[in-house]
Design an enzyme around this catalytic site. Structure first.
Site: not given
Ligand code: 5MM
Length: 346
Positions: A46, A137, A184, A226
């Site tokens: 990672r 966020k 968001e 967002k």
């Molecule tokens: C990168 O994914 C973020 C974290 O997701 P998990 O908490 O489910 O692991 C997610 O919050 C992301 O920041 C947003 O959904 C925007 O990502 P996308 O892929 O939709 O642009």
């Protein structure tokens, strides 16, 4: 709370030509991403993946204003011992942190979720500030049901209200800690619904969110929104044009988001990479709104690089090139200057 500092950071996060890299996949989500490239998700892997992104100098310097990190990454160092936070800062990008603890099944509302993480948040924010995070966020998840098969129609008012209330409580705590909150509220695009349903639900969610932010004393000048774009569900047989997505999204934002908000950074939500760029570009071509419109993409910025990298350091340069291309295309889209020709030129 230092309002001037919060506003300066928020404004910098949405600098024209730049946007946010959402690299805050939790351990479970990054495992799914790595599974797709047959790579075992270890702490070192990672780190290698994210270090590769953060060392993509042209992308980071020119097109990434900030990076949303997961707790593990905020504390991690690059292979040579440089803290990843310092690597991000070396490109004049701002480190940020995902502070929610995920969307969990909501009691009393089967099929819906409530995002958790408010307990102990004040202390966590203080530590994250010390570790270098200047924005945070929190993601709320709103799912639209399939009217043909669902027992209950979602989203329910109860789930919308609980999630926007939590977002507002989170935002107030962030500002108290001099951290800019990204709020968001993601209306998922996985379903069968048409674009009108997404339009109505997104409008309802955003109106409720801004009322709750007001009630909790959040200063909008020190926040970033967002949101999802207004699209049809992925399984809907009738898909809208780029123009319709752009017009409806801009309309909903104009109807719901006060002009005191410095910027709006979209999530990509599972859209095809180029579609996410094209839709953002079409909105900025319309123009004439009070906030900067940019990206806070996870998948749409990373996917092509992830498949190119495939967990193999031999693909490092090619993966950086793929990431740089997506970052550059989205940078252009944030100014309404993207074109299919530049996209194809690679
Ligand atoms: C990168 O994914 C973020 C974290 O997701 P998990 O908490 O489910 O692991 C997610 O919050 C992301 O920041 C947003 O959904 C925007 O990502 P996308 O892929 O939709 O642009």
């Amino acid at each position: 709370m230092n309002l001037e500092q919060l506003n300066n950071i928020a404004v910098k996060m949405v600098t024209p030509g730049q946007g946010l890299l959402a690299a805050d996949e939790s351990t479970g989500t990054i495992k799914k991403r790595f599974d797709s490239i047959n790579t075992v998700s270890t702490e070192d892997k990672r780190r290698d993946w994210r270090e590769m992104l953060f060392r993509t100098e042209d992308a980071m310097k020119n097109h990434i204003s900030g990076v949303i990190l997961y707790d593990e990454t905020l504390r991690q160092s690059a292979k040579d011992g440089t803290p990843l936070v310092d690597l991000i800062r070396s490109h004049d990008a701002i480190p940020g942190i995902k502070v929610d603890m995920g969307a969990k099944p909501m009691a009393g509302r089967p099929g819906e979720t409530i995002t958790e993480g408010l307990d102990g948040l004040r202390a966590r924010l203080a530590e994250y500030y010390d570790l270098g995070a200047r924005f945070a966020k929190w993601r709320a998840v709103i799912e639209i049901s399939n009217p043909d098969t669902a027992d209950r129609v979602t989203p329910s008012w109860g789930a919308i209200k609980a999630n926007t209330h939590a977002l507002a409580r989170y935002a107030a705590l962030c500002q108290e800690a001099n951290i800019v909150p990204i709020v968001e509220p993601e209306v998922l695009m996985g379903g069968y619904h048409g674009i009108q349903t997404c339009h109505d639900v997104t409008e309802n969610v955003l109106k409720t969110l801004y009322s709750d932010l007001y009630e909790q004393g959040v200063i909008l000048e020190g926040t970033i929104l967002k949101p999802n774009m207004v699209v049809a569900g992925k399984r809907c047989p009738t898909q809208p044009s780029v123009e319709e997505v752009a017009e409806r999204t801009v309309q909903v934002l104009k109807d719901c988001v006060p002009s005191a908000v410095p910027g709006i950074a979209f999530l990509s939500g599972g859209q095809d990479n180029v579609a996410a760029t094209e839709n953002l570009n079409a909105m900025n071509e319309i123009g004439g709104f009070p906030w900067n419109l940019t990206y806070s993409y996870g998948r749409a910025l990373q996917q092509s690089a992830l498949f190119t990298w495939a967990g193999d350091s031999a693909n490092y340069d090619a993966a950086q090139k793929a990431f740089h291309h997506r970052a550059r295309m989205n940078g252009l889209a944030s100014m309404g200057q993207w074109s299919a020709e530049q996209e194809a030129a690679g």
